[in-house]
Design an enzyme around this catalytic site. Structure first.
Site, short mmCIF file in Angstrom:
data_model
loop_
_atom_site.label_atom_id
_atom_site.label_comp_id
_atom_site.label_asym_id
_atom_site.label_seq_id
_atom_site.Cartn_x
_atom_site.Cartn_y
_atom_site.Cartn_z
N SER A 98 12.55 -12.54 33.57
CA SER A 98 13.87 -12.01 33.22
C SER A 98 14.19 -12.28 31.77
O SER A 98 13.72 -13.28 31.19
CB SER A 98 14.89 -12.72 34.11
OG SER A 98 16.19 -12.52 33.62
N TYR A 132 18.80 -20.71 38.46
CA TYR A 132 18.02 -19.47 38.67
C TYR A 132 17.19 -19.16 37.42
O TYR A 132 15.99 -18.90 37.51
CB TYR A 132 18.96 -18.29 39.00
CG TYR A 132 18.26 -16.96 38.82
CD1 TYR A 132 17.30 -16.54 39.74
CD2 TYR A 132 18.52 -16.14 37.71
CE1 TYR A 132 16.63 -15.33 39.56
CE2 TYR A 132 17.86 -14.94 37.53
CZ TYR A 132 16.91 -14.54 38.45
OH TYR A 132 16.23 -13.36 38.26
N LYS A 165 12.81 -19.03 36.58
CA LYS A 165 12.02 -17.99 35.90
C LYS A 165 11.26 -18.61 34.73
O LYS A 165 10.07 -18.36 34.53
CB LYS A 165 12.92 -16.86 35.40
CG LYS A 165 13.57 -16.06 36.51
CD LYS A 165 12.54 -15.32 37.33
CE LYS A 165 13.10 -14.69 38.58
NZ LYS A 165 12.11 -14.21 39.51
N TYR A 185 12.40 -8.51 32.72
CA TYR A 185 13.29 -7.38 32.94
C TYR A 185 14.60 -7.61 32.22
O TYR A 185 15.13 -8.72 32.26
CB TYR A 185 13.66 -7.20 34.42
CG TYR A 185 12.55 -7.26 35.43
CD1 TYR A 185 11.25 -6.95 35.11
CD2 TYR A 185 12.85 -7.61 36.75
CE1 TYR A 185 10.25 -6.99 36.09
CE2 TYR A 185 11.87 -7.65 37.72
CZ TYR A 185 10.57 -7.35 37.38
OH TYR A 185 9.62 -7.40 38.35
P1 NAD Z 1 16.19 -8.60 45.89
O1 NAD Z 1 16.94 -9.79 46.41
O2 NAD Z 1 16.67 -7.26 46.26
O3 NAD Z 1 14.65 -8.74 46.25
C1 NAD Z 1 14.01 -9.96 46.44
C2 NAD Z 1 13.34 -9.91 47.79
O4 NAD Z 1 12.65 -11.14 48.02
C3 NAD Z 1 14.34 -9.75 48.95
O5 NAD Z 1 13.93 -8.65 49.74
C4 NAD Z 1 14.24 -11.06 49.72
O6 NAD Z 1 14.43 -10.87 51.10
C5 NAD Z 1 12.85 -11.52 49.36
N1 NAD Z 1 12.64 -12.98 49.42
C6 NAD Z 1 13.40 -13.95 48.87
N2 NAD Z 1 12.87 -15.15 49.12
C7 NAD Z 1 11.74 -14.95 49.84
C8 NAD Z 1 10.76 -15.80 50.41
N3 NAD Z 1 10.85 -17.12 50.32
N4 NAD Z 1 9.73 -15.24 51.08
C9 NAD Z 1 9.63 -13.89 51.22
N5 NAD Z 1 10.54 -13.04 50.70
C10 NAD Z 1 11.58 -13.56 50.02
O7 NAD Z 1 16.16 -8.76 44.28
P2 NAD Z 1 15.65 -7.75 43.16
O8 NAD Z 1 16.82 -7.41 42.32
O9 NAD Z 1 14.84 -6.69 43.76
O10 NAD Z 1 14.75 -8.73 42.31
C11 NAD Z 1 13.35 -8.82 42.49
C12 NAD Z 1 12.81 -9.89 41.55
O11 NAD Z 1 13.14 -9.54 40.20
C13 NAD Z 1 13.39 -11.27 41.78
O12 NAD Z 1 12.38 -12.23 41.58
C14 NAD Z 1 14.45 -11.38 40.72
O13 NAD Z 1 14.71 -12.73 40.37
C15 NAD Z 1 13.80 -10.63 39.58
N6 NAD Z 1 14.76 -10.11 38.60
C16 NAD Z 1 15.82 -9.35 39.03
C17 NAD Z 1 16.74 -8.88 38.10
C18 NAD Z 1 17.95 -8.09 38.55
O14 NAD Z 1 18.92 -8.02 37.78
N7 NAD Z 1 17.93 -7.46 39.73
C19 NAD Z 1 16.59 -9.17 36.75
C20 NAD Z 1 15.48 -9.92 36.34
C21 NAD Z 1 14.58 -10.38 37.28
N1 UFG Z 2 30.49 -8.14 34.13
C1 UFG Z 2 31.84 -7.90 34.27
N2 UFG Z 2 32.36 -7.85 35.52
C2 UFG Z 2 31.61 -8.00 36.65
C3 UFG Z 2 30.23 -8.24 36.50
C4 UFG Z 2 29.69 -8.31 35.22
O1 UFG Z 2 32.55 -7.76 33.27
O2 UFG Z 2 32.16 -7.95 37.75
C5 UFG Z 2 29.89 -8.17 32.78
C6 UFG Z 2 29.25 -9.48 32.40
O3 UFG Z 2 30.20 -10.36 31.86
C7 UFG Z 2 28.19 -9.02 31.41
C8 UFG Z 2 27.79 -7.64 31.91
O4 UFG Z 2 28.86 -7.21 32.73
O5 UFG Z 2 28.75 -8.88 30.13
C9 UFG Z 2 26.50 -7.64 32.73
O6 UFG Z 2 26.63 -8.60 33.77
P1 UFG Z 2 25.59 -8.67 34.99
O7 UFG Z 2 26.04 -9.77 35.87
O8 UFG Z 2 25.41 -7.33 35.57
O9 UFG Z 2 24.22 -9.03 34.25
P2 UFG Z 2 23.81 -10.29 33.37
O10 UFG Z 2 23.30 -9.76 32.07
O11 UFG Z 2 24.88 -11.28 33.31
O12 UFG Z 2 22.64 -10.93 34.22
C10 UFG Z 2 21.72 -10.18 35.00
C11 UFG Z 2 21.18 -11.09 36.10
C12 UFG Z 2 20.43 -12.23 35.48
C13 UFG Z 2 19.32 -11.67 34.64
C14 UFG Z 2 19.88 -10.73 33.61
C15 UFG Z 2 18.76 -10.06 32.87
O13 UFG Z 2 22.24 -11.57 36.90
O14 UFG Z 2 19.87 -13.01 36.46
O15 UFG Z 2 20.68 -9.72 34.24
O16 UFG Z 2 17.86 -9.49 33.74
F1 UFG Z 2 18.70 -12.67 34.02
#
Ligand code: NAD
Ligand code: UFG
Length: 338
Positions: free
Chosen positions: A124, A149, A153, A177
């Site tokens: 991330s 969290y 990562k 990402y």
């Molecule tokens: P998500 O929660 O939709 O997907 C994660 C999946 O992992 C879920 O289906 C959950 O059931 C499964 N899971 C969790 N713990 C598990 C375990 N112990 N064993 C087997 N399965 C398990 O989340 P996502 O948004 O699709 O994110 C996927 C990955 O990308 C995650 O590692 C997340 O940290 C990373 N990531 C997400 C974002 C974001 O903003 N969505 C940003 C950066 C990184």
């Molecule tokens: N925000 C609001 N109101 C809300 C939610 C978010 O104003 O209800 C604002 C936040 O303050 C920020 C922006 O919208 O300025 C984006 O917030 P997100 O929570 O959507 O995303 P972040 O950038 O804070 O973080 C997310 C994930 C992190 C990850 C990061 C980069 O939560 O785990 O994206 O991938 F690391």
């Protein structure tokens, strides 16, 4: 040979399974369904017309992993499984380190015992902490994270890099990402948060569909053009495609590789709200709230390296992201429960 997708029933995982199947790969999915529904995979099968082999299993369950690796011919693991809620991780650090870090250690151990030494890992942009300069490149320094969290990562990047260094047979691809939003164009799979959404886009779409009265904008006094936080939003289908492209580095035996996956363009919270309203015709009432602890002013990616080395770049703009998020939410107001 197949690609094992851990967390493949989740948001990014399910979209990646679609792109993998469309690219001709055999896919095996492992997920404990702690934050997802098996229905996502049924819908993936409808989109691609191909079968997904699914195991309901936990990455902490060594025996279950052994069984999967004994049964399936796995060549590479794309590892999405993990817990991802920032606020929850502050309240439950042990659960986050256990699930994400200990779980990955078990997964990687089972992998090496079965001679599978290829992993693509979901990292991330959070590892850049509060960056000194933007856009960030892969050479920008990693910084302190503001929550457990983020540390999982950052630590897992270090752990996987050390494993690759000690045994160069490993190919470790770390994908950082930026902010994934949007959904598959069919409107049948998408982000399905439990309870109150933590992230901006699912909150906006839940306001739009009438599930929540208004959006709270966390601060308008940031050092950004309109005072609201700036992020690099990336369409989840582009992100999914980044994983397919990253497989090229595994096939080339490239060792350790790190890529930013973002669009390179920053949008503020107000920009996103405005674009959503213009694209969908739905008004989003909002009010300005206090800053959210741990938030940074702005971050966006320099994704040149992914373009040069993977031939990957984001195809979709923020309008498509808004339109596709809305299609998913409006067709499935209660996510996979509908
Ligand atoms: P998500 O929660 O939709 O997907 C994660 C999946 O992992 C879920 O289906 C959950 O059931 C499964 N899971 C969790 N713990 C598990 C375990 N112990 N064993 C087997 N399965 C398990 O989340 P996502 O948004 O699709 O994110 C996927 C990955 O990308 C995650 O590692 C997340 O940290 C990373 N990531 C997400 C974002 C974001 O903003 N969505 C940003 C950066 C990184
Ligand atoms: N925000 C609001 N109101 C809300 C939610 C978010 O104003 O209800 C604002 C936040 O303050 C920020 C922006 O919208 O300025 C984006 O917030 P997100 O929570 O959507 O995303 P972040 O950038 O804070 O973080 C997310 C994930 C992190 C990850 C990061 C980069 O939560 O785990 O994206 O991938 F690391």
């Amino acid at each position: 040979m197949a690609i094992l997708v851990t967390g493949g029933a989740g948001y990014i995982g399910s979209h990646t399974v679609v792109e993998l199947q469309n690219a001709g790969y055999d896919v095996v999915v492992l997920d404990n369904l702690s934050n997802s529904s098996e229905k996502s995979l049924e819908r993936v099968e409808k989109i691609t017309g191909k079968k997904v082999t699914f195991y309901k299993a936990d990455i902490l369950d060594r025996e279950a992993l052994e069984e999967i690796f004994n049964k399936e011919q796995i060549e590479c693991v794309i590892h999405f499984a993990g817990l991802k809620a920032v606020g929850e991780s502050v309240a439950k650090p042990w659960e986050y380190y256990q699930n994400n870090v200990a779980g990955t250690l078990i997964l990687v151990d089972v992998m090496r015992q079965h001679g599978v030494k290829n992993i693509i890992f979901s990292s991330s942009s959070t590892v850049y902490g509060m960056p000194d300069a933007i856009p960030v490149t892969e050479k920008s320094p990693k910084k302190d994270c503001t929550n457990p969290y983020g540390w999982t990562k950052s630590m897992l990047e270090q752990i996987l890099s050390d494993i690759q260094k000690a045994d160069p047979e490993w190919n470790v691809i770390l994908l950082r990402y930026f902010n994934p939003i949007g959904a598959h164009q069919s409107g049948t799979i998408g982000e399905n948060p439990n309870g109150i959404p933590n992230n901006l886009m699912p909150y906006i779409t839940q306001v739009a569909v009438g599930k929540r009265p208004e959006l709270g904008i966390f601060g308008n006094d940031y050092n950004t053009p309109d005072g609201t936080g700036v992020r690099d939003y990336i369409h989840v289908v582009d992100l999914a495609d980044g994983h397919v492209k990253a497989l090229k580095k595994v096939q080339e035996n490239a060792g350790l590789c790190i890529y930013n996956l973002g669009t390179g363009v920053g949008y503020s919270v107000l920009d996103l709200v405005k674009t959503f309203e213009e694209t969908t015709g739905v008004k989003i009432p909002y009010s300005i709230k206090e800053r959210r602890a741990g938030d940074i002013d702005a971050n966006y990616a320099d994704a040149t390296k992914a373009k040069e080395e993977l031939g990957w770049e984001a195809k979709y703009g923020v309008k498509e992201m808004c339109a596709d998020s809305w299609r998913w939410q409006s067709q499935n107001p209660n996510g996979y429960e509908d």
